[in-house]
Scaffold this active site. Structure first.
Site, short mmCIF file in Angstrom:
data_model
loop_
_atom_site.label_atom_id
_atom_site.label_comp_id
_atom_site.label_asym_id
_atom_site.label_seq_id
_atom_site.Cartn_x
_atom_site.Cartn_y
_atom_site.Cartn_z
N ARG A 156 0.96 -1.26 0.17
CA ARG A 156 0.05 0.21 -0.05
C ARG A 156 1.00 1.34 0.08
O ARG A 156 0.67 2.18 -0.65
CB ARG A 156 -1.04 -0.10 1.29
CG ARG A 156 -2.16 -0.99 0.99
CD ARG A 156 -3.00 -0.92 2.26
NE ARG A 156 -4.12 -1.66 1.89
CZ ARG A 156 -5.15 -2.03 2.58
NH1 ARG A 156 -5.25 -1.79 3.64
NH2 ARG A 156 -6.20 -3.01 2.52
N TYR A 167 -6.46 -0.85 -6.77
CA TYR A 167 -5.58 -2.07 -6.44
C TYR A 167 -5.04 -1.77 -4.97
O TYR A 167 -4.65 -0.73 -4.47
CB TYR A 167 -5.04 -2.89 -7.62
CG TYR A 167 -3.46 -2.03 -7.92
CD1 TYR A 167 -2.96 -0.93 -7.32
CD2 TYR A 167 -2.85 -2.56 -9.11
CE1 TYR A 167 -1.77 -0.43 -7.85
CE2 TYR A 167 -1.82 -2.15 -9.51
CZ TYR A 167 -1.17 -0.98 -8.99
OH TYR A 167 -0.18 -0.46 -9.49
N GLU A 168 -4.70 -3.13 -4.26
CA GLU A 168 -4.19 -3.11 -3.11
C GLU A 168 -5.18 -2.32 -1.96
O GLU A 168 -4.69 -1.66 -1.04
CB GLU A 168 -2.84 -2.27 -2.89
CG GLU A 168 -1.67 -3.16 -3.54
CD GLU A 168 -1.29 -4.48 -3.24
OE1 GLU A 168 -1.81 -4.82 -2.02
OE2 GLU A 168 -0.87 -5.33 -3.93
N GLY A 169 -6.32 -2.53 -2.27
CA GLY A 169 -7.30 -1.82 -1.57
C GLY A 169 -7.83 -0.44 -2.16
O GLY A 169 -7.00 0.35 -2.13
#
Lengths: 595, 595
Positions: B298, B439-441
């Site tokens: 992140r 992406y990655e949350g």
């Protein structure tokens, strides 16, 4: 169905914000265009756009227009769809009946245009450009040009283009170099290269008429020496039949990020002896006529922003209802739920919805002003409406298109990872929309217009007049006893005050410190657009409260949307005001070589 | 040159904001990483990224990774560039020397990573994912796994992936269905489909180790029953040499809007008898380990946002210096001028610059906190720095990536019509960047983290502590006598007050009305990120004023940029505060069937 035309919302605006009844009562030519007719026209347009044109949108992205040996082939299905569009009489909807049009008010036609743009923006650019050509010919064309060309355009046998841009002359038309040489027969030979010509070449019609900016030898420098010419792809005989091929050729089309189905042509005029053109109006007044096309087109591009935003919104709603992920934070569902139950998804969808409805309401009101400006029996009313419309054009164009970037980005975001996959379709709207803040004058060009011609020229008088009208709406809100009305009142008042402070700043700075005034030009446009859209939704709230009994679900949704806009979007004016009023210095302070 | 690494700005941050000297003085392991070393490392990284990796970025968009019969071929040149990257020791930069790494502080490594991301985001994703795999193995891997695998990853012989997502399990990992069946030899057989696997298959390394989330039979429902497995593409012998092909196959790659050179794989595990995997750590603790990878990733995605924003900024500046259009409004040039002379172009470039530098400053400060949290000799200092870093991760990820959408959009806008043409290259950044908020949350997931774990869990204490630190900076600004310092002070104070009001609101609403707290989650993240970035630029202004004599042009530019940020970006907190505090109700009020 991939697109559902928002007929109900459009009719609500036409009735309650644009005031179609008053218009038809005042203007005899519109007597047949009452609300019932409007409803029938919109329903018919919905059928065509939903069923025939919308299904081709994704196809156009997958199979863009292609160029080979000077010939452009459009996406399979486009030709047939254009035929259906033309045969339905839609190209002539807003144009005079003496040339085969329907003579409908813009108030109605703008709604139909939004449907077309939602359905397929790439496709819809062709009729949009043709509309511009018709406007220019109506204003400045010779009797012959009007008689021969306009009916062909309205029946969709021919289409029109606007040929302004050259490699060195984008926003700066003073740099146009294309030459026009007068011939003994009264025609001109045209020589030059034009780029970024939307539908400059295609296979959807039997002829194309190019409206071309060029310089006659000896003309004054700069924009005062530009003339406008009509240059057909195929020569036109006096009876309207087609002659030989003119020396205007498409040498390539662009490879673009979006609107891929719309061929963007590089046109070469006169490489084989000269393209034959006829003068439109008088020499050296080309820019003036082109602005007629451009103002029509600018409003139209604003409608494109609203159209694509609505399409993106509809797609996002559908996905959010279907996609199941995670438990709601309020524990209302025990397991994983459709993502529309998650507050941030709701916030995104409401933002998309409120921006779209707000801009639609603004555009509808502007269209009514256009109709009154052109057709109201009273000269004062015409003049006032024209001034209001002139102020609205940069807002409809600039704000609606900027908001479409936000809406289409949120549209991808709602889809999560799937949004980034092209097969999903949400990404196409994001890519397509980005052209809208650029063509027909970038947002900065719109903002220059707003600051220069629309605000500082009269010292801010017109702008303050609009603020006074907003104050009237505030007075009506204050007399309501609903929580929603008071929430909207609070935000609207604050934003109006922000607007007035900025108008004072910009009108004050214009002469002494033009850099300061123009440093805030785009923020001012965004502030004004935001305010006017929010104002129109405030008016919509008043109307919806009055009409609550007639259609409770719809009216309640309108009230909620207006309130959301007021609480979430209108407050942005505070930040913009601060940036404009306090921040002008730091915009231009950095040394050029420090970038 | 298409990219110039901002080494000077990075070193400024490392020295004045991250305080590298204090870190190296306190942490013996970092004793060799003083400012001089940092400078040397950054210069070396600049050479590689500018000369070798950046030129492949546009190539990657034109010639994306392709799939055929299970084999993925990357863009021509990628394989050689990855070799150069690995041989330079860059993959091991931040990792422990016992496994072949350089043991550099994140404070330095983050700057190098930004260069890599600017140069080529699609390429850089491969090392980014490998970093995550290394982190997870360092934390939870067995001695054997660490000994065999990590050195191969650090030398770039192998790469790593994160296999979380399944068609029905995106953000919601409770829905993971991939199964792991224990075998008598202690290994597991893995069965299932994983999608969106970045560099899940490629030709740049001899092996790929997949870190796979799966359920062992009988595990608890939901996220508490997920375990993490190491599943290599080729089986690995005890000596690290490669054995036969494992049953993990790439069945397709996605057709995406951007980062096209980065292969996004659909991986099929176990279709031919079961993919052999080994457990990482303990059963049912997979999510915990995955969060270690994810938190590293992140932060890394936040750096991607900064990297692509800087690249877009540099390209826009170059174009704005070259493109001649229209006269400046202040009459400073008689004819048409380079567009960098126009106030709105300056406003756009300054916005791009200020957002990029602000986020870079925030990320640099966060990296220093990470280093101190892991290596500071004092336990209290470690704990405080960890808490600060934890608060920063959603801001670095969420705010930096959202701002990259704005910056890359402005980048296209500065280019006008040319920006929409793919050959120009500006459009690629706009398309590439959109994945970063997903992406990655997604941004909403980051915001949930910020609201839940980082703000309401301790009743807002940590958040208020950060506000107190900002107040200290305000005190220092107040003691300066420059106009710039006071302009920044005014904006920073107002934004801090907005932040505190929102923290009170969210901490207060969390239990009684979670929908209200979470309705404001993303606006809160944007407010907090904006504030922290502006705060770091305020600190930068103080340092630049002190160091003005050392490098006048650079320091003056830093002061102007900080002031621009304060005057143009920080005021956005006012709108966000209003939306969060006054607007929660209208977010979720609309009836579900009214959308």
């Amino acid at each position: 169905m991939s697109y559902q035309a928002p007929v109900k919302d459009m009719l609500f605006n036409i009735q309650h914000l644009a005031g179609l009844d008053a218009l038809t009562a005042q203007v005899p030519a519109f007597a047949d265009y009452g609300l019932d007719t409007a409803g029938a026209v919109l329903e018919e347009c919905a059928k065509l756009t939903e069923n025939v044109i919308a299904p081709l949108n994704f196809e156009g992205d997958k199979h863009p227009s292609s160029w080979k040996d000077g010939v452009v082939t459009t996406t399979p299905g486009f030709k047939e769809a254009f035929r259906a569009y033309a045969e339905g009489g839609w190209q002539g909807l807003v144009h005079p009946s003496e040339f085969g049009g329907q003579g409908a008010p813009k108030t109605i036609a703008a709604a139909c245009n939004e449907m077309l743009q939602s359905a397929n923006m790439s496709f819809a650019l062709c009729p949009l450009l043709t509309d511009g050509a018709v406007e220019a010919l109506l204003t400045a064309g010779s009797d012959e040009q009007r008689r021969v060309v306009i009916p062909k355009l309205l029946e969709g046998a021919w289409t029109g283009t606007m040929c302004l841009t050259e490699p060195q002359a984008g926003s700066d038309l003073a740099l146009v170099r294309t030459r026009a040489e007068p011939q003994s027969d009264g025609t001109y030979k045209i020589f030059g290269t034009k780029i970024f010509i939307t539908y400059g070449e295609h296979d959807m019609a039997e002829n194309i008429v190019h409206l071309v900016l060029a310089r006659v030898a000896g003309a004054p420098e700069g924009v005062k020496g530009i003339s406008l010419f009509l240059v057909p792809k195929f020569m036109v005989n006096a009876d309207g039949s087609l002659g030989g091929r003119n020396d205007a050729h498409c040498v390539s089309i662009e490879h673009k990020m979006g609107i891929k189905a719309s061929p963007t042509a590089v046109l070469q005029f006169g490489d084989h002896g000269g393209a034959v053109g006829t003068l439109i109006g008088q020499e050296n007044r080309g820019l003036e006529y082109m602005f007629i096309m451009m103002n029509a087109a600018r409003y139209g591009v604003g409608i494109q922003g609203i159209g694509i935003a609505d399409r993106a919104y509809q797609k996002a709603v559908t996905y959010a209802r279907d996609r199941v992920q995670s438990r709601p934070v309020d524990g209302s569902v025990a397991g994983s739920a459709a993502i529309i139950h998650h507050p941030d998804v709701r916030r995104m969808l409401m933002t998309m919805r409120a921006l779209t409805e707000g801009c639609r309401a603004m555009a509808s009101t502007a269209a009514a002003a256009f109709d009154a400006a052109h057709h109201h029996p009273d000269a004062d009313a015409r003049q006032q409406n024209q001034a209001f419309y002139d102020f609205m054009v940069p807002l409809v164009k600039g704000y609606s298109t900027e908001m479409s970037l936000e809406v289409t980005s949120l549209g991808v975001q709602v889809h999560g990872g799937m949004g980034f996959i092209e097969e999903t379709g949400a990404a196409q709207y994001y890519r397509d929309a980005k052209i809208l803040t650029i063509y027909e004058g970038t947002t900065a060009i719109q903002a220059n217009d707003l600051v220069g011609r629309k605000t500082t020229r009269d010292g801010g008088q017109l702008a303050r007049g609009i603020a006074s009208q907003i104050e009237v709406t505030e007075g009506e809100l204050a007399r309501r006893d609903s929580v929603a009305a008071h929430a909207v009142l609070k935000a609207l008042r604050a934003s109006r005050q922000d607007f007035l402070a900025v108008v004072d700043f910009i009108a004050g700075a214009a002469k002494a410190n033009p850099n300061a005034a123009y440093a805030g030009s785009v923020p001012y446009l965004m502030l004004a657009g935001n305010l006017v859209a929010g104002w129109q939704l405030a008016r919509a709230l008043l109307a919806a409260e009055d009409a609550l009994a007639t259609d409770k679900a719809f009216m309640a949704a309108k009230i909620t949307t207006a309130r959301f806009y007021a609480e979430h979007i209108l407050p942005r004016t505070a930040s913009l005001r601060a940036a404009i009023v306090d921040g002008a210095h730091s915009v231009t302070e950095l040394a050029l070589d420090a970038f």
